[in-house]
Enzyme design. Structure first.
Site, short mmCIF file in Angstrom:
data_model
loop_
_atom_site.label_atom_id
_atom_site.label_comp_id
_atom_site.label_asym_id
_atom_site.label_seq_id
_atom_site.Cartn_x
_atom_site.Cartn_y
_atom_site.Cartn_z
N HIS A 1 0.79 -1.23 0.00
CA HIS A 1 0.00 0.00 0.00
C HIS A 1 0.83 1.30 0.00
O HIS A 1 0.79 2.07 -0.94
CB HIS A 1 -0.90 0.04 1.24
CG HIS A 1 -1.81 -1.15 1.39
ND1 HIS A 1 -2.94 -1.36 0.62
CD2 HIS A 1 -1.76 -2.20 2.26
CE1 HIS A 1 -3.55 -2.47 1.01
NE2 HIS A 1 -2.86 -2.99 2.00
O1 RIB Z 1 -5.08 -0.20 4.66
C1 RIB Z 1 -3.68 -0.13 4.48
C2 RIB Z 1 -3.09 0.92 5.35
O2 RIB Z 1 -3.32 0.59 6.72
C3 RIB Z 1 -1.55 1.03 5.21
O3 RIB Z 1 -1.17 2.35 5.46
C4 RIB Z 1 -1.04 0.12 6.29
O4 RIB Z 1 0.24 0.52 6.76
C5 RIB Z 1 -2.06 0.35 7.37
O5 RIB Z 1 -1.68 1.53 8.06
#
Ligand code: RIB
Ligand code: CA
Length: 314
Positions: free
Chosen positions: A243
């Protein structure tokens, strides 16, 4: 090209760590004014320690790290040890940091830094819940005009949610903060699940990080080999979504991404849909097009970029 002044707001988290390392590996592109930890994946204290560990791993020990807010603006903190492990950075055996946190509260650092940025504005790179950013906006509304833009990982529309059927974790943890940021008038680029679900850390891609052979790249391989297991079980994909590096990748190589300007609003009332980001992707309403909503990415180029950044670190 003059390096872009950025502040990274983060809840490391293995994927945060990769994003932070990419930024630390790119001094020609970024003048990193500071890294601010926020409660999210795990509690604030541990997230801040993790941020110090990542800065030490990179060798860029001149970059200051601050601790920000330890809980959401209104809701009870929800964390994600089930994904990231009890430390939030499980995988590599990184030493306890020698570096110390800055004394100043992270929110005050954000306010003071933005107020001082007269000439060139500052870009906020947010990798976790938006609590620090929204708290700064509430405390000092004047700082909004000194922000170049906010590049955030968070939300989801066509891909739904990952912590509830409709909400992505960063938004769900602090939906009120996300609502304040969406309504602030600051230009926002959103890397939501709609784009991060298209960048999967397959075995071959993780092996490519291990094959770089450096301490940083090996640690990244160990991080992703740990954090992937929850998502592999849930999605049954060939890899877990990576992500947060989308935020830094977008600034380094925006051409890797496509998106559209549209209205995005955050649900803050209904428990059923709490934290949902409602994207008017087809522009059905006349609501302000407040977000550059990313919807596609060149995943091959993305992982090549990450590897090339890691090649520049010890
Ligand atoms: O949903 C993904 C996000 O949530 C990313 O930033 C991961 O690090 C968690 O914080
Ligand atoms: Ca994160």
């Amino acid at each position: 090209m003059t390096p872009r002044k950025i502040i990274i707001d983060t809840d490391p988290g293995q994927d945060d760590a990769v994003a932070i390392l990419m930024a630390l590996a790119s001094p020609e592109a970024f003048d990193i004014l500071g890294i601010v930890a926020v409660a999210g994946n795990v509690g604030l204290k541990q997230n801040a320690i993790n941020a110090l560990k990542v800065v030490e791993l990179s060798g860029r020990t001149e970059i200051p790290v601050y601790a920000g807010c330890d809980k959401p603006m209104k809701r009870t903190l929800v964390t994600a040890e089930h994904v990231h492990g009890d430390t939030g950075l499980n995988g590599p055996d990184l030493p306890e940091p020698q570096l110390k946190l800055q004394e100043q509260h992270g929110v005050d650092f954000i306010i003071e830094t933005l107020r001082q940025s007269i000439e060139d504005n500052i870009t906020l790179c947010t990798l976790g819940p938006l609590t620090n950013i929204a708290t700064a906006f509430e405390k000092a509304p004047d700082i909004v005009e000194n922000i170049e833009e906010i590049i955030m990982m968070g939300g989801g529309y066509f891909q739904g949610g990952n912590i509830t059927p409709v909400a992505e974790f960063n938004i769900y943890v602090d939906p009120h903060a996300a609502d304040i940021v969406m309504r602030s008038g600051v230009p926002v680029t959103m890397a939501s699940l709609d784009v991060t679900h298209k960048v999967l850390s397959t075995k071959a891609r993780i092996d490519a990080f291990f094959n770089v052979g450096t301490k940083s790249a090996t640690a990244v391989g160990e991080m992703l080999a740990f954090s992937e297991r929850f998502d592999l079980e849930k999605y049954k994909w060939q890899g877990a979504p990576l992500h947060d590096p989308c935020v830094i990748a977008y600034l380094l190589q925006p051409e890797l991404f496509t998106g559209r300007q549209c209205n995005v609003q955050v649900e803050t009332q209904s428990e059923l849909t709490m934290g949902m980001t409602v994207a008017d992707y087809w522009n059905i309403t006349d609501n302000p097009k407040n977000v550059n909503f990313l919807d596609n990415v060149d995943d091959i180029g993305y992982f090549e970029l990450i590897k090339n950044c890691l090649l520049r670190l010890p």
